[in-house]
Structures are given as C-alpha cells and as structure tokens.
Scaffold this motif. Structure first.
Motif, short mmCIF file in Angstrom:
data_model
loop_
_atom_site.label_atom_id
_atom_site.label_comp_id
_atom_site.label_asym_id
_atom_site.label_seq_id
_atom_site.Cartn_x
_atom_site.Cartn_y
_atom_site.Cartn_z
N CYS A 18 0.75 -0.64 0.11
CA CYS A 18 -0.11 0.03 0.16
C CYS A 18 0.63 1.27 -0.52
N ALA A 19 1.94 1.34 0.27
CA ALA A 19 2.52 1.91 -0.06
C ALA A 19 2.75 3.43 -0.94
N GLN A 20 2.61 4.23 -1.38
CA GLN A 20 2.58 5.17 -1.94
C GLN A 20 3.85 5.44 -2.36
N LYS A 21 4.43 5.55 -4.33
CA LYS A 21 5.63 6.17 -5.03
C LYS A 21 5.40 8.00 -4.73
N GLU A 22 6.23 8.49 -4.44
CA GLU A 22 6.47 10.04 -3.97
C GLU A 22 6.96 10.09 -6.12
N THR A 37 -0.23 10.01 -6.77
CA THR A 37 -1.27 9.86 -4.98
C THR A 37 -0.02 11.36 -4.61
N SER A 38 1.08 11.04 -4.97
CA SER A 38 2.66 12.66 -4.45
C SER A 38 3.20 13.07 -5.17
N LEU A 39 3.20 13.87 -5.39
CA LEU A 39 4.14 14.88 -6.30
C LEU A 39 5.44 15.97 -5.68
N ASN A 40 6.44 15.74 -5.49
CA ASN A 40 7.41 16.46 -5.19
C ASN A 40 8.52 17.36 -5.93
N LEU A 41 7.86 18.55 -6.31
CA LEU A 41 8.40 19.28 -6.88
C LEU A 41 9.14 20.52 -6.72
N LYS A 42 9.39 20.30 -5.17
CA LYS A 42 9.86 21.89 -3.96
C LYS A 42 11.77 21.80 -5.46
N GLY A 43 11.82 23.16 -5.01
CA GLY A 43 13.27 23.48 -5.44
C GLY A 43 13.53 23.08 -7.32
N SER A 61 -1.16 14.79 -2.73
CA SER A 61 0.09 15.87 -1.90
C SER A 61 0.45 16.41 -3.31
N LEU A 62 0.84 17.68 -3.24
CA LEU A 62 1.32 18.15 -3.82
C LEU A 62 2.41 18.98 -3.51
N ASN A 63 3.58 19.45 -3.71
CA ASN A 63 4.84 20.31 -3.45
C ASN A 63 5.07 21.10 -4.20
N LEU A 64 4.78 22.53 -4.25
CA LEU A 64 5.59 23.22 -5.22
C LEU A 64 6.60 24.19 -5.09
N SER A 65 6.99 23.78 -3.24
CA SER A 65 7.77 25.24 -2.96
C SER A 65 9.18 25.66 -3.48
N ASN A 78 -8.96 21.41 -10.66
CA ASN A 78 -10.43 20.69 -10.84
C ASN A 78 -9.41 19.38 -9.97
N LEU A 79 -8.10 19.11 -9.44
CA LEU A 79 -7.89 17.79 -8.77
C LEU A 79 -8.93 16.79 -7.20
N SER A 80 -9.41 17.30 -7.49
CA SER A 80 -10.16 16.94 -6.35
C SER A 80 -10.41 16.08 -5.07
N ARG A 81 -9.04 15.60 -5.32
CA ARG A 81 -9.06 14.09 -3.90
C ARG A 81 -7.23 15.01 -3.65
N LEU A 82 -6.75 16.11 -4.40
CA LEU A 82 -5.62 16.98 -3.39
C LEU A 82 -5.90 17.65 -1.96
N LYS A 83 -5.27 16.87 -0.87
CA LYS A 83 -4.84 17.35 0.47
C LYS A 83 -4.49 17.68 0.74
N TYR A 84 -2.57 18.31 0.31
CA TYR A 84 -2.27 19.02 0.76
C TYR A 84 -1.26 19.40 -1.18
#
Length: 91
Positions: A18-22, A37-43, A61-65, A78-84
């Motif tokens: 069940c572990a999700q790939k980032e 389900t998780s996208l990290n585009l930080k920096g 989860s989307l990190n655009l910091s 339109n990403l209705s499942r986005l929580k973070y």
C-alpha cells in the motif's frame, strides 16, 4: 507458534504493497497519471506548470515550494482529491 506469525506477516506485506511512490518529476508522473498520488517538485526552478497537471486526478499531495511560480493552471483546481498543496517560497 507458527499460526501467530501469519497475521503479522500478512499485515507487513499488505502495508508494504500500500506504500505510495512519491514522484519527483512531472514528466515521469505524466507517463502514468492515474497512479500518481504524491508529487514533490520542490526547488525545481519551475516558472510555470502545464495544463496537463490536471490529468493527475488521483493526486493527494503536491509540493511546489521553492520555485518561481507566479500563477497556476486552471487544471490544478480540478484535482478534487488534493489534500496537501505547498506553495511557499514562490513569487
């Protein structure tokens, strides 16, 4: 004693599967958009995001910091499942 280990091993295997790939690359994420389900585009030095980001319909989860974003594509909303969503340290 053998039977007591079976539920533990089953739980361990289930948790691992069940572990999700980032994802850390938008290009990689868009190759299989339904799996993301998780996208990290930080920096990453991003100045814009493509409209195709809206294809990531299961994104939670989307990190655009730490980028240089000054606006966001409509598809992002339109990403209705986005929580973070992290937008710190942008323009």
């Amino acid at each position: 004693m053998r039977w007591t280990l079976i539920p533990f091993l089953l739980l361990l295997v289930t948790s691992a599967s069940c572990a999700q790939k980032e994802y850390t690359s938008l290009e990689e994420a868009l190759k299989n958009p339904l799996a993301v389900t998780s996208l990290n585009l930080k920096g990453k030095g991003l100045t814009s995001l493509p409209q195709t980001i809206g294809a990531l319909v299961n994104l939670e989860s989307l990190n655009l910091s730490g980028n240089r974003l000054s606006n966001l594509p409509v598809g992002l909303f339109n990403l209705s499942r986005l929580k973070y969503l992290n937008l710190t340290a942008n323009r």
